[in-house]
Design an enzyme around this catalytic site. Structure first.
Site, PDB file in Angstrom:
ATOM      1  N   THR A 196     -17.948   3.252 -16.750  1.00 39.18           N
ATOM      2  CA  THR A 196     -16.521   3.422 -17.006  1.00 39.18           C
ATOM      3  C   THR A 196     -16.284   4.018 -18.389  1.00 39.18           C
ATOM      4  O   THR A 196     -15.495   4.955 -18.553  1.00 39.18           O
ATOM      5  CB  THR A 196     -15.793   2.070 -16.918  1.00 39.18           C
ATOM      6  OG1 THR A 196     -16.054   1.482 -15.646  1.00 39.18           O
ATOM      7  CG2 THR A 196     -14.307   2.232 -17.113  1.00 39.18           C
ATOM      8  N   TYR A 226     -21.561  -4.587 -10.220  1.00 36.23           N
ATOM      9  CA  TYR A 226     -20.576  -4.513 -11.304  1.00 36.23           C
ATOM     10  C   TYR A 226     -19.245  -5.012 -10.772  1.00 36.23           C
ATOM     11  O   TYR A 226     -18.622  -4.378  -9.917  1.00 36.23           O
ATOM     12  CB  TYR A 226     -20.474  -3.071 -11.803  1.00 36.23           C
ATOM     13  CG  TYR A 226     -19.510  -2.842 -12.947  1.00 36.23           C
ATOM     14  CD1 TYR A 226     -18.946  -3.887 -13.675  1.00 36.23           C
ATOM     15  CD2 TYR A 226     -19.167  -1.545 -13.321  1.00 36.23           C
ATOM     16  CE1 TYR A 226     -18.071  -3.656 -14.721  1.00 36.23           C
ATOM     17  CE2 TYR A 226     -18.292  -1.295 -14.365  1.00 36.23           C
ATOM     18  CZ  TYR A 226     -17.748  -2.353 -15.063  1.00 36.23           C
ATOM     19  OH  TYR A 226     -16.881  -2.112 -16.089  1.00 36.23           O
ATOM     20  N   LYS A 273     -23.116  -7.540 -13.486  1.00 38.60           N
ATOM     21  CA  LYS A 273     -22.298  -7.408 -14.687  1.00 38.60           C
ATOM     22  C   LYS A 273     -20.949  -8.029 -14.359  1.00 38.60           C
ATOM     23  O   LYS A 273     -20.208  -7.522 -13.520  1.00 38.60           O
ATOM     24  CB  LYS A 273     -22.134  -5.934 -15.082  1.00 38.60           C
ATOM     25  CG  LYS A 273     -21.185  -5.727 -16.262  1.00 38.60           C
ATOM     26  CD  LYS A 273     -20.931  -4.242 -16.533  1.00 38.60           C
ATOM     27  CE  LYS A 273     -19.918  -4.060 -17.650  1.00 38.60           C
ATOM     28  NZ  LYS A 273     -19.602  -2.624 -17.896  1.00 38.60           N
TER      29      LYS A 273
END
Length: 295
Positions: free
Chosen positions: A46, A135, A164
């Site tokens: 990101t 994620y 994550k």
């Protein structure tokens, strides 16, 4: 064995004034992080503005990063997509580039049920041999990986090995680690929750902060791992105002301003991201100086 332990930087992607990727500055950023204690490079996440990279740019950035790092520390490539086939393609190309692992965000916009997430991640994992980090960032994607789903994937898909966690929900993370009983590695996805997440068994952080404070971020994790919980906590608490400034506008707008202030690279962003508001830029600059960052 964990893909990495410590501080992984979610590295920014530098752009030239004309919008092209600036590979010279990218190399400098990578070297800056390696020289200052970063334990892993996470490329095209990101923070790397992956959503506005073309597929060709995405793959080239991954290849370039892996080549520059040259196995000195692990490289993890962000290869997630809201399209399963695209995620498979990017993951396979990243594997060819020689990275050490993949970070795969949940499908965004079209979202998915928990069954859909299981199918999505299983299909991607079966297409590569690299270890995969799930994620979970529901504030961006609109979908949450439940603890039950994460544990199911870790127990049933051999190369899904870590998560994550950027939900911000510490209770959810505690439940996840209780259910997991050691079957999944955990990384903090929030710079203001590194020590709390490590107290639940985390291996480290995938960090925005590390772009501008790599040594301090590494030290925070390492002190915790070495048993110096007080030392880790002191860094964590001192970093809170800077973390607030780094997220006072949508990431990576502030951190791009931060690396620009440090003259590490230009702060150019790709639309629809826009230049940081002057008042917020002043807040960030003060927070960086207060944290001891020199520029």
């Amino acid at each position: 064995m964990a893909i990495f332990t410590g501080s992984g930087v979610a590295i920014v992607t530098p752009f030239k004034d004309n919008g092209e990727v600036n590979y010279e500055e990218f190399k400098n950023l990578i070297e800056f992080n390696i020289a200052n204690g970063t334990d892993c490079i996470i490329v095209c996440g990101t923070t790397g503005e992956s959503s506005t990279l073309t597929h060709e740019e995405h793959i080239e950035c991954i290849r370039f990063c892996a080549e520059v790092v040259n196995k000195r520390i692990p490289v993890v490539a962000g290869t997630g997509s809201n399209c399963t086939e695209t995620a498979i393609y990017l993951s396979q190309e990243a594997e060819k580039a020689g990275v050490d692992g993949l970070l795969i965000v949940t499908p965004y916009y079209n979202k998915a049920t928990q069954k859909g997430l299981i199918n999505h991640y299983t299909a991607i994992a079966s297409s590569v041999s690299l270890p995969i980090i799930l994620y979970n960032v529901p504030s961006r994607t609109g979908v949450n990986i439940t603890p039950e789903t994460a544990v199911y994937l870790a127990k049933n898909v051999e190369n899904i090995v870590a998560i994550k966690e950027a939900s911000g929900n510490i209770s959810q993370v505690a439940k996840l680690m209780s259910l997991a009983d050691g079957c999944i590695d955990l990384y903090s996805g929030n710079d203001d929750q590194v020590v709390p997440i490590m107290s639940l068994g985390g291996k480290g952080v995938i960090s925005v902060l590390a772009n501008i404070a790599p040594q301090q971020t590494h030290d925070m994790v390492q002190k915790y791992l070495d048993g110096d919980v007080k030392g880790a906590m002191d860094i964590q608490l001192k970093a809170v105002p800077l973390c607030d400034a780094l997220f006072c506008e949508v990431n990576p707008i502030p951190v791009k301003k931060g690396v620009e202030l440090m003259k590490l690279c230009a702060g150019n962003l790709r639309m629809p991201l826009s230049e940081m508001e002057p008042a917020n830029a002043s807040k960030l600059e003060k927070a960086m100086r207060d944290f001891g960052i020199e520029f």
